[in-house]
Write a protein that holds these residues in place. Structure first.
Motif, PDB file in Angstrom:
ATOM      1  N   LEU A  22      40.801  13.006   5.536  1.00 51.02           N
ATOM      2  CA  LEU A  22      39.503  13.651   5.413  1.00 51.02           C
ATOM      3  C   LEU A  22      38.786  13.001   4.240  1.00 51.02           C
ATOM      4  N   ARG A  23      37.651  12.376   4.532  1.00 51.96           N
ATOM      5  CA  ARG A  23      36.946  11.599   3.513  1.00 51.96           C
ATOM      6  C   ARG A  23      35.472  11.964   3.506  1.00 51.96           C
ATOM      7  N   ALA A  24      34.889  12.038   2.311  1.00 58.12           N
ATOM      8  CA  ALA A  24      33.447  12.196   2.141  1.00 58.12           C
ATOM      9  C   ALA A  24      32.978  11.149   1.143  1.00 58.12           C
ATOM     10  N   TYR A  25      31.894  10.456   1.474  1.00 58.96           N
ATOM     11  CA  TYR A  25      31.437   9.341   0.643  1.00 58.96           C
ATOM     12  C   TYR A  25      29.924   9.394   0.494  1.00 58.96           C
ATOM     13  N   ILE A  26      29.452   9.147  -0.721  1.00 52.94           N
ATOM     14  CA  ILE A  26      28.014   9.094  -1.002  1.00 52.94           C
ATOM     15  C   ILE A  26      27.725   7.841  -1.818  1.00 52.94           C
ATOM     16  N   ARG A  27      26.697   7.097  -1.425  1.00 47.24           N
ATOM     17  CA  ARG A  27      26.221   5.956  -2.214  1.00 47.24           C
ATOM     18  C   ARG A  27      24.705   6.052  -2.319  1.00 47.24           C
ATOM     19  N   TYR A  28      24.230   6.098  -3.553  1.00 50.51           N
ATOM     20  CA  TYR A  28      22.799   6.273  -3.803  1.00 50.51           C
ATOM     21  C   TYR A  28      22.305   5.120  -4.671  1.00 50.51           C
ATOM     22  N   GLU A  29      21.138   4.556  -4.305  1.00 50.05           N
ATOM     23  CA  GLU A  29      20.603   3.408  -5.023  1.00 50.05           C
ATOM     24  C   GLU A  29      19.170   3.665  -5.460  1.00 50.05           C
ATOM     25  N   ILE A  30      18.857   3.183  -6.645  1.00 42.34           N
ATOM     26  CA  ILE A  30      17.489   3.234  -7.168  1.00 42.34           C
ATOM     27  C   ILE A  30      17.117   1.818  -7.599  1.00 42.34           C
ATOM     28  N   THR A  31      16.003   1.318  -7.083  1.00 46.90           N
ATOM     29  CA  THR A  31      15.591  -0.064  -7.333  1.00 46.90           C
ATOM     30  C   THR A  31      14.174  -0.096  -7.868  1.00 46.90           C
ATOM     31  N   GLN A  32      13.946  -0.914  -8.888  1.00 50.28           N
ATOM     32  CA  GLN A  32      12.592  -1.176  -9.367  1.00 50.28           C
ATOM     33  C   GLN A  32      12.300  -2.659  -9.232  1.00 50.28           C
ATOM     34  N   ASP A  33      11.234  -2.964  -8.491  1.00 53.11           N
ATOM     35  CA  ASP A  33      10.776  -4.339  -8.313  1.00 53.11           C
ATOM     36  C   ASP A  33       9.408  -4.494  -8.953  1.00 53.11           C
ATOM     37  N   THR A  34       9.198  -5.629  -9.581  1.00 52.56           N
ATOM     38  CA  THR A  34       7.831  -6.008  -9.905  1.00 52.56           C
ATOM     39  C   THR A  34       7.247  -6.631  -8.651  1.00 52.56           C
TER      40      THR A  34
ATOM     41  N   PHE B   6      28.501   9.967   4.379  1.00 51.33           N
ATOM     42  CA  PHE B   6      29.206  10.238   5.626  1.00 51.33           C
ATOM     43  C   PHE B   6      30.483  11.026   5.380  1.00 51.33           C
ATOM     44  N   VAL B   7      30.961  11.642   6.471  1.00 51.00           N
ATOM     45  CA  VAL B   7      32.235  12.345   6.501  1.00 51.00           C
ATOM     46  C   VAL B   7      33.115  11.680   7.541  1.00 51.00           C
TER      47      VAL B   7
ATOM     48  N   GLY C 296      39.990  12.118  10.481  1.00 52.57           N
ATOM     49  CA  GLY C 296      40.762  11.420  11.494  1.00 52.57           C
ATOM     50  C   GLY C 296      39.970  10.224  11.991  1.00 52.57           C
ATOM     51  N   GLY C 297      39.707  10.168  13.289  1.00 50.93           N
ATOM     52  CA  GLY C 297      38.933   9.064  13.846  1.00 50.93           C
ATOM     53  C   GLY C 297      37.441   9.302  13.888  1.00 50.93           C
ATOM     54  N   LEU C 298      36.983  10.506  13.509  1.00 52.40           N
ATOM     55  CA  LEU C 298      35.559  10.838  13.577  1.00 52.40           C
ATOM     56  C   LEU C 298      34.821  10.347  12.343  1.00 52.40           C
ATOM     57  N   THR C 299      33.649   9.743  12.545  1.00 52.81           N
ATOM     58  CA  THR C 299      32.748   9.360  11.453  1.00 52.81           C
ATOM     59  C   THR C 299      31.364   9.912  11.766  1.00 52.81           C
ATOM     60  N   ALA C 300      30.779  10.643  10.806  1.00 54.83           N
ATOM     61  CA  ALA C 300      29.461  11.231  11.005  1.00 54.83           C
ATOM     62  C   ALA C 300      28.653  11.080   9.726  1.00 54.83           C
ATOM     63  N   GLY C 301      27.415  10.564   9.850  1.00 55.88           N
ATOM     64  CA  GLY C 301      26.554  10.383   8.694  1.00 55.88           C
ATOM     65  C   GLY C 301      25.970   8.987   8.657  1.00 55.88           C
ATOM     66  N   LYS C 302      25.522   8.569   7.485  1.00 52.29           N
ATOM     67  CA  LYS C 302      24.902   7.261   7.320  1.00 52.29           C
ATOM     68  C   LYS C 302      25.936   6.263   6.835  1.00 52.29           C
ATOM     69  N   VAL C 303      26.154   5.213   7.627  1.00 49.25           N
ATOM     70  CA  VAL C 303      27.208   4.238   7.352  1.00 49.25           C
ATOM     71  C   VAL C 303      26.703   2.840   7.676  1.00 49.25           C
ATOM     72  N   VAL C 304      27.515   1.832   7.359  1.00 46.10           N
ATOM     73  CA  VAL C 304      27.269   0.479   7.858  1.00 46.10           C
ATOM     74  C   VAL C 304      27.429   0.519   9.375  1.00 46.10           C
ATOM     75  N   THR C 305      26.458  -0.005  10.102  1.00 51.92           N
ATOM     76  CA  THR C 305      26.494   0.048  11.550  1.00 51.92           C
ATOM     77  C   THR C 305      27.822  -0.472  12.106  1.00 51.92           C
ATOM     78  N   PHE C 306      28.308   0.178  13.134  1.00 50.12           N
ATOM     79  CA  PHE C 306      29.547  -0.243  13.773  1.00 50.12           C
ATOM     80  C   PHE C 306      29.349  -1.502  14.613  1.00 50.12           C
TER      81      PHE C 306
END
Length: 453
Positions: free
Chosen positions: A94-106, A129-130, A133-143
Motif C-alpha cells: 500500500l503506497r501513497a506518493y505526492i510530488r509537488y513542484e514550483i517553478t519560476q521562469d524569467t 497517486f495511491v 497491490g496491482g491497482l494504481t489511481a491518481g496522477k502518475v507517469v503515463t503507462f
C-alpha cells in the motif's frame, strides 16, 4: 537533635513507600530498510514507512535570437517536494506518493517581449497517486512509456518523455515471474489533446479547424513490460478519442446567419498509438554506462510522440519556424476528420568517465504527415497555408559532474532543426519583418545546478 533526626528518618521511610513517578518514554525514529535508503518508520506506527525528499534546480539557458527584441537568455529556479509512504499488507504493498513542484521562469528564450516581461511562477502537482497491490489511481507517469528511461537531457526531445508526461489514471498491473508485467488502464484524454491552436492564421481550401468537444471516453492505455538487472523494455499501445464540436455560424449586424459560415460537428473518431521503449545497461563499456530508446507511431494522437505543445519547432522561440500540429483536420466536403499520422524516434547513450563525471549523447527525429487537402500554396506569397508535413531533428550532448552525492553540475548544447514541406510564412516584428522560410534551426545552451535530497 535526637527528636529531629527521628522525624527525618521517619519521613524518608514513608517517602520510600510511595510509588515512583517515572519520566514519559522517549519514542525514537527508527530506520526502515525494507524500501531502500531514506525511509523511516512513522512514530506511533509499527508498519508504515515514510520518506521525505526533494530537489532544488537553478538553470541558465540561451538560444540564438532572431531580432534585437528577442530575449536570448532565460533564468529558471525550481523547487520540488516529494513524500513517499509505504505499508506492507496482506494484499500487497500500500503506497501513497505526492510530488509537488514550483517553478519560476524569467522571459522565455526567444520571446519578443523585450524588457517588459516579468518572471512567471508556476505551481504543479506533478504526481499524486495511491497504489494498492496491482491497482494504481491518481496522477502518475503515463503507462504508455517506460518509467526507467534515464532521460538525462536538460532541453526537450521530441518523444513521450517520462520526466514530463504525467496523467491522471486508474490502472491495474498484473505481475508475472522473471520481471514480466502487464498493465491496462484508462487515462485522462484531455491532457492528450492537440486541437487547432498555435500560429495557424489560414486554412487550406476545403479544410476547417478541429474544435474539441467534451470528453466522453478516456484514453485506453496498456503495456507489456519486462524488467531485469540488464535493464527494461516495454511495448505499449493507446486509443484516444477525437470528438469535434463543430463551428457556430457567423452572424451579421442584424443577427442573421451569414451564408457559408459555420458547420455541423464531424463524427467522432479514435486515434491510436503504439510505442516500443527501453534501456539497456552496458557495464562492459563502464560502470553505470547505458543506452536507451523510445519509438512510437500514431494516427490522430500526436501527444504520444511528444507534440502535446501543439507546435513543431524550437520551444518558446517566436522568431523561428512554428507549425501547428493538430490531431486531425476537418474535410468540409465530407465533414469527416482527416487524422494526422506521425512517428518519433529518440535515443541516448550515457558514459561515465569517472564515478563522478558522465557524458550523455542524445537526439530525436519526428515526422508528421497530413492529408493532402490539409495544406495548399498561397497564390499571392507562395507560402504554405494550413498544415504542411513537417520533419524535426533534435541533437544534443551534456556533461554532468557530481562532486558529492546528490549534487549535479551540468552543461548542455542542443541543436534543433525544423523542416516543413514548403515555405512557411513567419510573422515578425518591425525589427524582424515577415519572412518566408523553407527550414530553420537553432542552437540552445543550458547551465544547470541541481541538488537532490
Amino acid at each position: 537533635l535526637l527528636l529531629g533526626s527521628g522525624l527525618a528518618l521517619s519521613g524518608a521511610a514513608h517517602a520510600a513507600d510511595l510509588p515512583a513517578i517515572g519520566a514519559a518514554p522517549v519514542e525514537y525514529v527508527r530506520v526502515c530498510s525494507a524500501y531502500g535508503a531514506g525511509f523511516f518508520y512513522v512514530p506511533g506506527s509499527t508498519d508504515t514507512c515514510l520518506r521525505v525528499g526533494g530537489r532544488v534546480r537553478a538553470e541558465l539557458s540561451s538560444i540564438e535570437p532572431v531580432s534585437r527584441n528577442d530575449n536570448a537568455v532565460r533564468f529558471r529556479a525550481r523547487g520540488r517536494l516529494n513524500i513517499d509512504s509505504r505499508t506492507a499488507t496482506a494484499y500487497g504493498l500500500l503506497r501513497a506518493y505526492i510530488r509537488y513542484e514550483i517553478t519560476q521562469d524569467t522571459s522565455g528564450t526567444g520571446s519578443s517581449d523585450g524588457i517588459l516581461n516579468q518572471p512567471v511562477v508556476n505551481s504543479n502537482l506533478a504526481q499524486a497517486f495511491v497504489q494498492f497491490g496491482g491497482l494504481t489511481a491518481g496522477k502518475v507517469v503515463t503507462f504508455f512509456t517506460d518509467p526507467d528511461l534515464p532521460a538525462p537531457h536538460f532541453g526537450d526531445l521530441r518523444y513521450n518523455d517520462p520526466s514530463i508526461v504525467n496523467v491522471t489514471t486508474f490502472a491495474y498491473t498484473f505481475a508475472f515471474a522473471e520481471g514480466l508485467s502487464a498493465t491496462i488502464g484508462v487515462e485522462d484524454g484531455l491532457t492528450r489533446r492537440a486541437g487547432d491552436v498555435g500560429p495557424v492564421t489560414a486554412f487550406a481550401p476545403g479544410t476547417d479547424a478541429l474544435v474539441y468537444g467534451g470528453q466522453t471516453v478516456p484514453d485506453l492505455v496498456g503495456n507489456l513490460r519486462w524488467k531485469g538487472t540488464w535493464g527494461s523494455t516495454q511495448l505499449a499501445g493507446a486509443v484516444h478519442q477525437i470528438r469535434d464540436v463543430g463551428v457556430p455560424p457567423t452572424l451579421d449586424a442584424g443577427g442573421g446567419v451569414i451564408p457559408g459560415t459555420g458547420r455541423l460537428f464531424a463524427d467522432t473518431e479514435y486515434g491510436w498509438a503504439v510505442g516500443f521503449h527501453g534501456v539497456v545497461n552496458l557495464p562492459v563499456l563502464g560502470t553505470g554506462d547505458s543506452a536507451w530508446w523510445s519509438t512510437a507511431y500514431t494516427q490522430g494522437a500526436l501527444s504520444y510522440i511528444g507534440f502535446n505543445n501543439l507546435v513543431a519547432g524550437p520551444s518558446a522561440t517566436a522568431g523561428l519556424i512554428s507549425v501547428g500540429t493538430p490531431d486531425a483536420v476537418v474535410n468540409v466536403f465530407t465533414n469527416e476528420l482527416e487524422k494526422a499520422k506521425g512517428f518519433s524516434i529518440a535515443a541516448g547513450f550515457t558514459h561515465y568517465w569517472t564515478p563522478t563525471v558522465q557524458t550523455n549523447l542524445f537526439g530525436s527525429y519526428a515526422r508528421i504527415e497530413y492529408a493532402r487537402i490539409a495544406s495548399a500554396v498561397d497564390p499571392v506569397l507562395g507560402n504554405v497555408i494550413g498544415f504542411p508535413d513537417v520533419d524535426e531533428w533534435r541533437l544534443g550532448t551534456n556533461t554532468i559532474w557530481t562532486p558529492v552525492q546528490g549534487l549535479d553540475l551540468g552543461l548542455e548544447l542542443l541543436y534543433i532543426h525544423v523542416d516543413p514541406k514548403g515555405r512557411v510564412l513567419t510573422v515578425g516584428t518591425p525589427a524582424a519583418p515577415v519572412r518566408l522560410t523553407s527550414e530553420d534551426s537553432a542552437l540552445e545552451g543550458r547551465l544547470r545546478i541541481q541538488r537532490d535530497f
